[in-house]
Design a protein around this motif. Structure first.
Motif, PDB file in Angstrom:
ATOM      1  N   GLU A   1      77.105  61.138  55.740  1.00 23.56           N
ATOM      2  CA  GLU A   1      78.259  61.019  56.630  1.00 23.56           C
ATOM      3  C   GLU A   1      79.479  60.478  55.889  1.00 23.56           C
ATOM      4  O   GLU A   1      80.591  60.986  56.030  1.00 23.56           O
ATOM      5  CB  GLU A   1      77.935  60.104  57.818  1.00 23.56           C
ATOM      6  N   ALA A   2      79.258  59.446  55.079  1.00 19.52           N
ATOM      7  CA  ALA A   2      80.373  58.860  54.316  1.00 19.52           C
ATOM      8  C   ALA A   2      80.929  59.865  53.318  1.00 19.52           C
ATOM      9  O   ALA A   2      82.148  59.954  53.118  1.00 19.52           O
ATOM     10  CB  ALA A   2      79.907  57.603  53.594  1.00 19.52           C
TER      11      ALA A   2
ATOM     12  N   ARG B   1      82.916  62.483  55.217  1.00 19.70           N
ATOM     13  CA  ARG B   1      84.140  61.861  55.736  1.00 19.70           C
ATOM     14  C   ARG B   1      85.151  61.663  54.617  1.00 19.70           C
ATOM     15  O   ARG B   1      86.346  61.926  54.771  1.00 19.70           O
ATOM     16  CB  ARG B   1      83.792  60.526  56.394  1.00 19.70           C
ATOM     17  N   GLU B   2      84.653  61.237  53.475  1.00 18.74           N
ATOM     18  CA  GLU B   2      85.531  60.999  52.325  1.00 18.74           C
ATOM     19  C   GLU B   2      86.161  62.296  51.835  1.00 18.74           C
ATOM     20  O   GLU B   2      87.324  62.328  51.418  1.00 18.74           O
ATOM     21  CB  GLU B   2      84.713  60.366  51.186  1.00 18.74           C
TER      22      GLU B   2
ATOM     23  N   GLU C   1      86.679  64.907  53.703  1.00 25.33           N
ATOM     24  CA  GLU C   1      87.363  65.567  54.823  1.00 25.33           C
ATOM     25  C   GLU C   1      86.788  66.959  55.100  1.00 25.33           C
ATOM     26  O   GLU C   1      87.459  67.985  55.007  1.00 25.33           O
ATOM     27  CB  GLU C   1      88.864  65.667  54.543  1.00 25.33           C
ATOM     28  N   GLY C   2      85.506  66.942  55.443  1.00 29.58           N
ATOM     29  CA  GLY C   2      84.861  68.204  55.809  1.00 29.58           C
ATOM     30  C   GLY C   2      84.337  68.998  54.639  1.00 29.58           C
ATOM     31  O   GLY C   2      83.914  70.138  54.799  1.00 29.58           O
TER      32      GLY C   2
END
Length: 248
Positions: free
Chosen positions: A218-219, A222-223, A225-226
């Protein structure tokens, strides 16, 4: 469950395969370990399971030191190498009973576990045959079943999907999720980044012996951006290659 602290490994001739690596695998983690060929994945895994000696750093399994408490670590760990080296003069069932004897698995429990897993991987009818007659994929399935017999708290796998047919790969992924849902942990290397992204809750990327990234999927997404795990991998490799060209 697994703590790798400042681990380094230098081979004869001065080649440093792993440089100051630190990772922590918690209970219930499916932790992917990724990197290019020669990045240091197999060296790290072999040190974790006690196959390879090392001088720098510390590796703990459920609080037990791999170097000073090897038996305590082996009792709660299972290891599946990328190319299983099995006793080919035995039949499949003889090998599974041999492994069960090592871990003192009672007769009823071993029979239930062997049947459940052999049925799942569809090799039940082949267990009476000599392992020497098995294909690579069948040997891989037998190695997986033998690793699950004692219900390890930590399952360590080196490229476990190599040689498995698509159905067996799905079965293994489901087994991995089942194991971690029960509170055990998995630490495994893979070249298949798409599988790692979909299966793992955490990943670590090693590049030229050094840790390049470690964290949750997830991180990561997220980092980026998709983005994807493959995108991050290529970004790190390309950045390193550009740096090498500039230095040259």
């Amino acid at each position: 469950m697994l703590t790798i602290h400042n681990f380094s490994k230098t081979y004869k001739g001065g080649k440093k395969a792993v440089d100051n690596l630190s990772l922590h695998v918690e209970r219930g983690d499916i932790y992917g370990f990724i990197g290019h060929n020669g990045a240091g994945k197999s060296t790290t895994i072999k040190a974790v399971v006690g196959v390879l000696d090392y001088e720098e750093g510390q590796i703990l399994i459920d609080g037990h030191d791999v170097k000073t408490e090897p038996l305590a670590c082996k009792r709660i760990t299972a290891y599946i190498p990328d190319s299983p080296d099995l006793y080919e003069h035995l039949t499949g069932i003889q090998y599974l009973n041999f492994i069960s004897d090592i871990f003192d698995i009672p007769s009823q429990a071993r029979e239930e576990r062997i049947k459940k897993n052999a049925d799942a991987f569809e090799i039940t009818r082949d267990l009476g045959d000599l392992i020497s007659s098995y294909s690579h994929g069948m040997k891989q399935k037998l190695a997986i079943i033998s690793a699950l017999i004692h219900k390890p708290r930590l399952l360590v796998l080196d490229e476990p999907f190599v040689g498995l047919d698509p159905k067996a790969s799905v079965t293994l992924r489901n087994k991995m999720r089942e194991i971690c849902a029960s509170g055990s942990s998995i630490f495994f290397s893979t070249h298949v980044l798409e599988v790692a992204e979909k299966l793992c809750n955490k990943v670590a990327m090693i590049h030229q012996g050094k840790l390049a990234f470690a964290g949750t999927i997830e991180a990561l997404l997220r980092e980026k951006e998709g983005g994807s795990l493959e995108g991050l991998f290529m970004e790190i490799v390309n950045h390193e290659n550009e740096g090498a060209r500039e230095d040259g």
